[in-house]
Motif scaffolding. Sequence first.
Motif, PDB file in Angstrom:
ATOM      1  N   GLY A 171      30.845-116.834  42.248  1.00 54.62           N
ATOM      2  CA  GLY A 171      31.595-116.689  43.414  1.00 54.62           C
ATOM      3  C   GLY A 171      32.987-117.408  43.516  1.00 54.62           C
ATOM      4  O   GLY A 171      34.140-116.843  43.844  1.00 54.62           O
ATOM      5  N   LEU A 172      32.953-118.644  43.116  1.00 57.45           N
ATOM      6  CA  LEU A 172      34.160-119.261  42.916  1.00 57.45           C
ATOM      7  C   LEU A 172      34.991-118.961  41.754  1.00 57.45           C
ATOM      8  O   LEU A 172      36.374-118.920  41.828  1.00 57.45           O
ATOM      9  CB  LEU A 172      33.858-120.735  42.679  1.00 57.45           C
ATOM     10  CG  LEU A 172      33.077-121.445  43.735  1.00 57.45           C
ATOM     11  CD1 LEU A 172      32.466-123.049  43.341  1.00 57.45           C
ATOM     12  CD2 LEU A 172      34.328-121.733  44.888  1.00 57.45           C
ATOM     13  N   LEU A 192      32.507-115.935  47.649  1.00 62.68           N
ATOM     14  CA  LEU A 192      31.039-116.617  47.749  1.00 62.68           C
ATOM     15  C   LEU A 192      30.091-115.621  48.233  1.00 62.68           C
ATOM     16  O   LEU A 192      29.079-115.609  47.651  1.00 62.68           O
ATOM     17  CB  LEU A 192      31.343-117.724  48.900  1.00 62.68           C
ATOM     18  CG  LEU A 192      32.165-118.831  48.315  1.00 62.68           C
ATOM     19  CD1 LEU A 192      32.273-119.910  49.319  1.00 62.68           C
ATOM     20  CD2 LEU A 192      31.696-119.475  47.039  1.00 62.68           C
ATOM     21  N   LEU A 193      30.205-114.416  49.014  1.00 67.92           N
ATOM     22  CA  LEU A 193      29.357-113.480  49.624  1.00 67.92           C
ATOM     23  C   LEU A 193      29.242-112.870  48.516  1.00 67.92           C
ATOM     24  O   LEU A 193      27.915-112.566  48.104  1.00 67.92           O
ATOM     25  CB  LEU A 193      29.946-112.735  50.775  1.00 67.92           C
ATOM     26  CG  LEU A 193      29.718-113.332  52.250  1.00 67.92           C
ATOM     27  CD1 LEU A 193      30.693-112.379  53.123  1.00 67.92           C
ATOM     28  CD2 LEU A 193      28.581-113.723  52.576  1.00 67.92           C
ATOM     29  N   GLY A 202      29.292-113.144  44.876  1.00 75.87           N
ATOM     30  CA  GLY A 202      28.911-113.922  44.053  1.00 75.87           C
ATOM     31  C   GLY A 202      27.293-114.337  44.519  1.00 75.87           C
ATOM     32  O   GLY A 202      26.629-113.972  43.471  1.00 75.87           O
ATOM     33  N   LEU A 203      27.026-114.710  45.662  1.00 75.56           N
ATOM     34  CA  LEU A 203      25.692-115.138  46.021  1.00 75.56           C
ATOM     35  C   LEU A 203      24.836-113.739  46.129  1.00 75.56           C
ATOM     36  O   LEU A 203      23.622-113.922  45.542  1.00 75.56           O
ATOM     37  CB  LEU A 203      25.755-115.984  47.302  1.00 75.56           C
ATOM     38  CG  LEU A 203      26.106-117.273  47.091  1.00 75.56           C
ATOM     39  CD1 LEU A 203      26.364-117.789  48.460  1.00 75.56           C
ATOM     40  CD2 LEU A 203      25.245-118.102  46.382  1.00 75.56           C
ATOM     41  N   VAL A 204      25.445-112.947  46.678  1.00 72.91           N
ATOM     42  CA  VAL A 204      24.375-111.306  46.846  1.00 72.91           C
ATOM     43  C   VAL A 204      24.141-111.010  45.425  1.00 72.91           C
ATOM     44  O   VAL A 204      23.110-110.545  45.351  1.00 72.91           O
ATOM     45  CB  VAL A 204      25.284-110.540  48.051  1.00 72.91           C
ATOM     46  CG1 VAL A 204      24.537-109.215  47.873  1.00 72.91           C
ATOM     47  CG2 VAL A 204      25.304-110.907  49.186  1.00 72.91           C
ATOM     48  N   ASP A 205      25.314-110.706  44.648  1.00 72.14           N
ATOM     49  CA  ASP A 205      24.782-110.247  43.435  1.00 72.14           C
ATOM     50  C   ASP A 205      23.828-111.150  42.581  1.00 72.14           C
ATOM     51  O   ASP A 205      23.157-110.513  41.637  1.00 72.14           O
ATOM     52  CB  ASP A 205      26.365-110.080  42.452  1.00 72.14           C
ATOM     53  CG  ASP A 205      26.139-109.569  41.317  1.00 72.14           C
ATOM     54  OD1 ASP A 205      25.968-108.124  41.100  1.00 72.14           O
ATOM     55  OD2 ASP A 205      26.195-110.130  40.395  1.00 72.14           O
ATOM     56  N   THR A 206      24.187-112.256  42.436  1.00 76.05           N
ATOM     57  CA  THR A 206      23.412-113.232  41.743  1.00 76.05           C
ATOM     58  C   THR A 206      21.800-113.392  42.073  1.00 76.05           C
ATOM     59  O   THR A 206      20.988-113.245  41.402  1.00 76.05           O
ATOM     60  CB  THR A 206      23.863-114.519  41.611  1.00 76.05           C
ATOM     61  OG1 THR A 206      25.258-114.505  41.008  1.00 76.05           O
ATOM     62  CG2 THR A 206      22.956-115.441  40.651  1.00 76.05           C
ATOM     63  N   LEU A 207      21.571-113.563  43.538  1.00 76.54           N
ATOM     64  CA  LEU A 207      20.351-113.654  44.069  1.00 76.54           C
ATOM     65  C   LEU A 207      19.627-112.215  44.010  1.00 76.54           C
ATOM     66  O   LEU A 207      18.519-112.322  44.113  1.00 76.54           O
ATOM     67  CB  LEU A 207      20.541-114.091  45.536  1.00 76.54           C
ATOM     68  CG  LEU A 207      20.767-115.493  45.438  1.00 76.54           C
ATOM     69  CD1 LEU A 207      21.036-116.004  47.139  1.00 76.54           C
ATOM     70  CD2 LEU A 207      19.929-116.514  44.801  1.00 76.54           C
ATOM     71  N   SER A 208      20.371-111.162  44.316  1.00 79.69           N
ATOM     72  CA  SER A 208      19.804-109.843  44.393  1.00 79.69           C
ATOM     73  C   SER A 208      19.111-109.472  42.973  1.00 79.69           C
ATOM     74  O   SER A 208      18.049-108.920  42.929  1.00 79.69           O
ATOM     75  CB  SER A 208      20.481-108.796  44.951  1.00 79.69           C
ATOM     76  OG  SER A 208      21.850-108.800  43.937  1.00 79.69           O
ATOM     77  N   ARG A 209      20.011-109.786  41.979  1.00 82.23           N
ATOM     78  CA  ARG A 209      19.323-109.375  40.489  1.00 82.23           C
ATOM     79  C   ARG A 209      18.202-110.326  40.066  1.00 82.23           C
ATOM     80  O   ARG A 209      17.405-109.784  39.550  1.00 82.23           O
ATOM     81  CB  ARG A 209      20.222-109.833  39.603  1.00 82.23           C
ATOM     82  CG  ARG A 209      21.694-108.789  39.801  1.00 82.23           C
ATOM     83  CD  ARG A 209      22.521-109.109  38.788  1.00 82.23           C
ATOM     84  NE  ARG A 209      23.857-108.262  38.763  1.00 82.23           N
ATOM     85  CZ  ARG A 209      23.840-107.237  38.592  1.00 82.23           C
ATOM     86  NH1 ARG A 209      22.852-106.361  37.923  1.00 82.23           N
ATOM     87  NH2 ARG A 209      25.243-106.269  38.754  1.00 82.23           N
ATOM     88  N   ILE A 223      36.413-107.007  51.387  1.00 82.50           N
ATOM     89  CA  ILE A 223      35.809-107.810  52.377  1.00 82.50           C
ATOM     90  C   ILE A 223      36.434-108.961  53.052  1.00 82.50           C
ATOM     91  O   ILE A 223      36.098-108.871  54.085  1.00 82.50           O
ATOM     92  CB  ILE A 223      34.581-108.376  51.504  1.00 82.50           C
ATOM     93  CG1 ILE A 223      33.503-107.024  51.036  1.00 82.50           C
ATOM     94  CG2 ILE A 223      33.689-109.298  52.386  1.00 82.50           C
ATOM     95  CD1 ILE A 223      32.343-107.693  49.937  1.00 82.50           C
ATOM     96  N   GLY A 224      36.934-109.725  52.280  1.00 85.77           N
ATOM     97  CA  GLY A 224      37.719-110.755  53.000  1.00 85.77           C
ATOM     98  C   GLY A 224      38.924-110.507  53.743  1.00 85.77           C
ATOM     99  O   GLY A 224      39.056-111.042  54.676  1.00 85.77           O
ATOM    100  N   GLY A 225      39.494-109.409  53.269  1.00 87.34           N
ATOM    101  CA  GLY A 225      40.823-109.105  54.296  1.00 87.34           C
ATOM    102  C   GLY A 225      42.176-109.230  53.286  1.00 87.34           C
ATOM    103  O   GLY A 225      42.519-110.418  52.704  1.00 87.34           O
TER     104      GLY A 225
END
Length: 306
Positions: free
Chosen positions: A17-18, A248-249, A251-258, A234-236
């Motif tokens: 995400g960073l 960050l959303l 990155g976390l959603v993509d990585t954790l969901s996989r 997403i952020g604007g």
Amino acid sequence: MDWILVAEQALNGLQFGLMLFLLAAGLTLVFGIMDMINLAHGSLYMVGAYLAAATALATGSFVLAVAAAVIGTALLGMLLELALLRRLYQRDHLSQVLATFALILISNEGVRMIWGEQPLMLNTPAALSGPVELLPGLMYPAYRLLIIGVGLAVALLLFLLVTRTRIGMWVRAGASNRAMATAMGVNIKRLFTLVFGFGAALCALAGALLGPLLAVQVGMGESILILAFVVIVIGGIGSIRGALVGALLVGLVDTLSRTLLPAVMRQLASPEVASNLGPALASILIYVLMAAVLFWKPQGLFPARG
């Protein structure tokens, strides 16, 4: 599920995400301030990765490789803005899309001519090649921790630059009212060139840092550019804070969901169905997230002009 695996994947999502934030920050500045759709933003990321890999092969220094990538790509970005892109500011978005898509094709062929078809290797620095014990039983690669630290430091510096300095005031003034900023004495053309060069430098930093983790190859910027656009939607558009939260959303959603979805699917369905359906659902989850955000907040989570 083992908590160590979840913690490792959460850190991987933070790191990813960073790096997306470094890409999206430059893209959202160009899009939000200049009203310019730059599809060639991912090509600058690719050029930065290639410059880093070539410099590392020539000098053996990873620090010099990152510096050469950032400086060289920033200069290339400013040259592109001066020679071509500033002529597109007054054109419609279709013209901008077509012109910058042509830049993608030119960049890919230029990289092939200079470095060839085969991917380049960019090795992890020897001092950071091992793991670090964060908690008892939780080992994490030192190089990925470096990426997280650099990403957080750049996010903080960028926030301070935009909100606490005179240059940031000029950037915000140019985004809000270009004509009024010009009347107050701000050199908008020079400001836009510097902003575009700064965005290119952030792309190069992301490319150089991700080079040891991903293949440095032709066309590597196209797939990550799609995620960068998802982040700024997403952020604007035009919001640095929104780019950070959105990155960050994603990155976390993509990585954790996989990692988590296939495991959950194996509890609910047969192994064959789980092995096919889990990765498919994980790959579309970030777009479901984007659709949900647009449904509730069409201008993004933190619109720049909210």
